[in-house]
Motif scaffolding. Structure first.
Motif, short mmCIF file in Angstrom:
data_model
loop_
_atom_site.label_atom_id
_atom_site.label_comp_id
_atom_site.label_asym_id
_atom_site.label_seq_id
_atom_site.Cartn_x
_atom_site.Cartn_y
_atom_site.Cartn_z
N ASN A 7 -12.87 -0.10 -12.86
CA ASN A 7 -12.26 -0.65 -11.70
C ASN A 7 -11.19 -1.68 -12.03
O ASN A 7 -10.45 -1.70 -11.22
CB ASN A 7 -13.39 -1.29 -10.94
CG ASN A 7 -14.38 -0.48 -10.30
OD1 ASN A 7 -13.59 0.96 -9.83
ND2 ASN A 7 -15.56 -0.80 -10.00
N GLN A 10 -7.50 -0.20 -12.10
CA GLN A 10 -7.07 0.15 -11.08
C GLN A 10 -5.62 -0.81 -10.69
O GLN A 10 -5.89 -2.01 -10.84
CB GLN A 10 -7.90 0.14 -9.76
CG GLN A 10 -8.89 0.92 -9.87
CD GLN A 10 -9.89 0.80 -8.68
OE1 GLN A 10 -9.87 1.60 -7.62
NE2 GLN A 10 -10.80 0.08 -8.62
N GLN A 12 -4.26 -1.74 -7.93
CA GLN A 12 -4.32 -2.90 -7.06
C GLN A 12 -5.15 -4.13 -7.62
O GLN A 12 -5.20 -5.24 -7.10
CB GLN A 12 -4.95 -2.33 -5.82
CG GLN A 12 -6.66 -2.03 -5.82
CD GLN A 12 -6.69 -0.57 -6.36
OE1 GLN A 12 -5.92 0.14 -6.89
NE2 GLN A 12 -8.04 -0.22 -6.24
N GLU A 29 -2.52 0.45 0.92
CA GLU A 29 -3.74 1.16 1.09
C GLU A 29 -3.83 2.45 1.86
O GLU A 29 -3.02 2.38 2.95
CB GLU A 29 -4.93 0.28 1.67
CG GLU A 29 -6.31 0.83 1.98
CD GLU A 29 -7.34 -0.11 2.32
OE1 GLU A 29 -8.42 0.16 2.58
OE2 GLU A 29 -6.99 -1.15 2.41
N ASN A 112 -4.54 4.83 -7.64
CA ASN A 112 -5.29 3.84 -8.43
C ASN A 112 -4.95 3.76 -9.84
O ASN A 112 -4.72 2.56 -10.35
CB ASN A 112 -6.74 3.82 -7.93
CG ASN A 112 -6.90 3.67 -6.51
OD1 ASN A 112 -6.16 4.19 -5.61
ND2 ASN A 112 -8.26 3.37 -6.20
N TRP A 113 -5.21 4.83 -10.45
CA TRP A 113 -5.09 4.96 -12.04
C TRP A 113 -3.90 5.62 -12.41
O TRP A 113 -3.43 5.34 -13.46
CB TRP A 113 -6.18 5.67 -12.46
CG TRP A 113 -7.50 4.82 -12.40
CD1 TRP A 113 -7.91 3.78 -13.08
CD2 TRP A 113 -8.42 4.93 -11.44
NE1 TRP A 113 -9.17 3.23 -12.66
CE2 TRP A 113 -9.36 3.75 -11.62
CE3 TRP A 113 -8.75 5.88 -10.34
CZ2 TRP A 113 -10.76 3.65 -10.64
CZ3 TRP A 113 -9.62 5.65 -9.56
CH2 TRP A 113 -11.02 4.68 -9.86
N ASP A 149 -8.43 10.81 -10.45
CA ASP A 149 -8.37 9.69 -9.52
C ASP A 149 -9.11 9.90 -8.49
O ASP A 149 -10.10 9.14 -7.76
CB ASP A 149 -7.26 9.08 -8.88
CG ASP A 149 -6.30 8.44 -10.12
OD1 ASP A 149 -6.42 8.82 -11.42
OD2 ASP A 149 -5.50 7.60 -9.82
N PHE A 168 -8.28 4.40 -1.51
CA PHE A 168 -7.42 4.42 -2.38
C PHE A 168 -6.20 3.92 -2.02
O PHE A 168 -5.93 3.55 -0.89
CB PHE A 168 -7.07 6.17 -2.37
CG PHE A 168 -8.20 6.97 -3.05
CD1 PHE A 168 -8.18 7.06 -4.41
CD2 PHE A 168 -9.47 7.33 -2.20
CE1 PHE A 168 -9.22 7.62 -5.47
CE2 PHE A 168 -10.32 8.12 -3.17
CZ PHE A 168 -10.34 8.21 -4.46
#
Length: 336
Positions: A7, A10, A12, A29, A112-113, A149, A168
């Motif tokens: 986490n 990520q 964000q 988002e 995210n990744w 992801d 996401f």
């Protein structure tokens, strides 16, 4: 590796903290409807219907005249099925358009990744450079690597409880045309100690790196100590940096230690040994000759079309082509 380690990587999560030493990024988002669109493979490939007349790509793809060519009649007395309507995400598109303008007119996207690097081949430029919502949607929808992801981010976690993150995010990062791939490096941190640095682009030999290696190692080590070590909470992780022409380091990304993260010019076993055998010494590896190039870590075409075995993309294509050829030979009036 634990869920909390994944986490933290990520974008964000880490970008707000490292914004001063990273590249300009705007994060949105994503609505769940758009996430469902990305993972849905049950129907035909459709790009979202753009609300902007400036995007020629979706207008061309969804041209009703062109779509008539793909309608298949079930028979003389049956009604043809209507083609599915393309989805539309007007609010998201407007927000993304505003962000693209804010970032200078061109961006590269990532979730995210991960970034959709495996689908760059499908873009008109052969890169991740995007100037519109439709180009971003095309890259995201065409990427196989983003399935990680969306569906498998926590598969390697020893305490796995989540199937996917609760939300996401789409990160739009400013596009720099002057970006030099040889100046990107992956750094490996074990026990909050920098144990390895690898040239990120391992498919090319860059002679200039031989001359600058010592200076680059010192710069990256100082950057880690001053800007990363006390701020990133995980014990074990990797981070990617870019060194600018004026000698500044910029964080590009964070990734978990092991699992789906590529060790590049190392193996994970070597990185573990580096920590156990030699403390406070960083192993910095670059491609030092043409013989040291490591091809195959990433490709510019889908994996299905590299595989020619039964069931592969090429196998299916050739079967269809052969079937069509046989039908043409059997058709009346073909001169046979």
């Amino acid at each position: 590796m634990k869920e909390e380690d994944v986490n933290r990587c990520q974008i964000q999560e880490w970008y707000p903290k490292f914004k001063p030493v990273s590249i300009r990024t705007v994060i949105h988002e994503l609505p769940e409807s758009f996430v469902e669109y990305l993972v849905d493979d049950s129907g035909p490939f459709l790009l979202p219907l753009s609300i902007s007349g400036e995007d020629a790509l979706p207008n061309r793809i969804h041209n009703p005249i062109d779509e008539e060519d793909y309608q298949v009649s079930e028979g003389p007395g049956d009604e043809s099925e209507q083609p599915p309507l393309p989805p539309s995400f007007p609010e998201l598109e407007l927000n993304i358009k505003e962000s693209i303008n804010t970032l200078g007119g061109a961006v590269f996207p990532k979730l995210n990744w991960s970034a959709p690097k495996d689908s760059a081949w499908i873009s008109t430029s052969g890169t991740l450079r995007c100037t519109s919502f439709s180009e971003i949607a095309l890259l995201l929808r065409s990427s196989d690597s983003l399935v990680h992801d969306l569906c498998h981010a926590y598969d390697s976690c020893i305490d796995k409880t989540l199937l996917r993150p609760p939300s996401f995010f789409l990160a739009l990062r400013k596009w720099y045309s002057s970006f030099l791939p040889e100046m990107e490096f992956r750094c490996f941190v074990r026990g909050q100690q920098l144990v390895g640095i690898s040239q990120r682009e391992v498919t090319t030999f860059y002679p200039t790196l031989l001359e600058e290696k010592n200076d680059l190692e010192l710069l990256i080590k100082e950057f880690f100590t001053e800007n990363v070590r006390q701020k990133f909470e995980s014990e074990n992780y990797t981070f990617d940096v870019y060194v600018t022409k004026d000698g500044r380091a910029k964080i590009l990304d964070f990734n978990p230690w092991g699992a789906f993260t590529l060790p590049l010019l190392f193996t994970w076993e070597e990185l573990e040994q580096n920590l156990e055998e030699v403390e406070n010494v960083v192993d910095f590896r670059i491609v030092e000759s043409q013989c040291g190039i490591r091809p195959g870590l990433k490709t510019a075409v889908p994996q299905d079309y590299l595989d020619t075995g039964p069931g592969s993309g090429w196998d299916q294509f050739l079967r269809k082509a052969d079937k069509e050829l046989q039908q043409q030979k059997m058709a009346p009036g073909n001169g046979a």
